[in-house]
Motif scaffolding. Sequence first.
Motif, PDB file in Angstrom:
ATOM      1  N   ARG A  29       0.852  -1.190   0.000  1.00  0.00           N
ATOM      2  CA  ARG A  29       0.000   0.000   0.000  1.00  0.00           C
ATOM      3  C   ARG A  29       0.886   1.236   0.000  1.00  0.00           C
ATOM      4  NH1 ARG A  29      -4.309  -1.986  -1.853  1.00  0.00           N
ATOM      5  NH2 ARG A  29      -5.619  -3.198  -0.483  1.00  0.00           N
ATOM      6  N   ARG A 112      -4.622   8.601   1.811  1.00  0.00           N
ATOM      7  CA  ARG A 112      -5.192   7.335   1.356  1.00  0.00           C
ATOM      8  C   ARG A 112      -4.064   6.323   1.217  1.00  0.00           C
ATOM      9  NH1 ARG A 112      -9.094   9.409   2.707  1.00  0.00           N
ATOM     10  NH2 ARG A 112     -10.930  10.008   1.555  1.00  0.00           N
ATOM     11  N   LEU A 114      -3.274   3.133  -0.733  1.00  0.00           N
ATOM     12  CA  LEU A 114      -3.811   2.501  -1.934  1.00  0.00           C
ATOM     13  C   LEU A 114      -2.838   1.482  -2.514  1.00  0.00           C
ATOM     14  CD1 LEU A 114      -5.016   5.802  -3.639  1.00  0.00           C
ATOM     15  CD2 LEU A 114      -6.435   4.172  -2.381  1.00  0.00           C
ATOM     16  N   SER A 115      -3.383   0.544  -3.274  1.00  0.00           N
ATOM     17  CA  SER A 115      -2.521  -0.376  -4.020  1.00  0.00           C
ATOM     18  C   SER A 115      -1.721   0.444  -5.028  1.00  0.00           C
ATOM     19  CB  SER A 115      -3.372  -1.416  -4.756  1.00  0.00           C
ATOM     20  OG  SER A 115      -4.039  -0.797  -5.845  1.00  0.00           O
ATOM     21  N   GLU A 118      -3.995   1.571  -7.850  1.00  0.00           N
ATOM     22  CA  GLU A 118      -4.938   2.618  -7.418  1.00  0.00           C
ATOM     23  C   GLU A 118      -4.210   3.937  -7.197  1.00  0.00           C
ATOM     24  OE1 GLU A 118      -8.163   0.014  -4.837  1.00  0.00           O
ATOM     25  OE2 GLU A 118      -6.208   0.461  -3.961  1.00  0.00           O
ATOM     26  N   ASN A 121      -3.456   5.703 -10.440  1.00  0.00           N
ATOM     27  CA  ASN A 121      -4.642   6.359 -11.008  1.00  0.00           C
ATOM     28  C   ASN A 121      -5.038   7.617 -10.247  1.00  0.00           C
ATOM     29  OD1 ASN A 121      -4.961   4.503 -13.095  1.00  0.00           O
ATOM     30  ND2 ASN A 121      -6.209   3.146 -11.831  1.00  0.00           N
ATOM     31  N   ARG A 122      -4.746   7.662  -8.949  1.00  0.00           N
ATOM     32  CA  ARG A 122      -5.158   8.794  -8.116  1.00  0.00           C
ATOM     33  C   ARG A 122      -4.168   9.956  -8.182  1.00  0.00           C
ATOM     34  NH1 ARG A 122      -8.743   9.207  -3.431  1.00  0.00           N
ATOM     35  NH2 ARG A 122      -9.736   7.531  -4.563  1.00  0.00           N
ATOM     36  N   ARG A 129       3.536   9.400 -10.675  1.00  0.00           N
ATOM     37  CA  ARG A 129       3.218   8.033 -11.089  1.00  0.00           C
ATOM     38  C   ARG A 129       4.501   7.255 -11.363  1.00  0.00           C
ATOM     39  NH1 ARG A 129      -1.183  10.344 -15.174  1.00  0.00           N
ATOM     40  NH2 ARG A 129      -2.577  11.153 -13.574  1.00  0.00           N
TER      41      ARG A 129
END
Length: 142
Positions: A29, A112, A114-115, A118, A121-122, A129
């Motif tokens: 995560r 957050r 996130l994986s 994910e 994308n966020r 990225r």
Amino acid sequence: MTDLDPNDTPVLAAGCVLWRRSPLDGTLRLCLVHRPKYDDWSHPKGKLKRGEDPLAGALREVAEETGFVAVAGVELSTVTYMAGGRPKQVRYWAAEAIAGRFTPNKEVDRVRWLSPAEARNRLTQFRDRELADELAAALRRG
């Protein structure tokens, strides 16, 4: 002697791609922060204080923005971009969150976990990225 334009001197900053393993299933995560001033999602980072060691500054920023204590791992890419008409240079490290708890503050109102997919994308900026991909590759290598 050449006159230097102060706008040519980069703003120095540092941050971390903060990660942990899910307590439920052990999956990776990544922690993203939301900054209401810019309405964006990014990795925790910030300007260095005068004379501050970049790694110390990166870990300080993680603690200030996320509430987490982290252990630094490998240094990741340094990112340079224009911000407010000046070049900004941000050094990044992989860092594992080992303890802490988020409390909203004036700079960051949400985090957050996130994986990697994910998180990718966020994240608002493409350069962030690429850092998420770099962290995932570094962890796969061990």
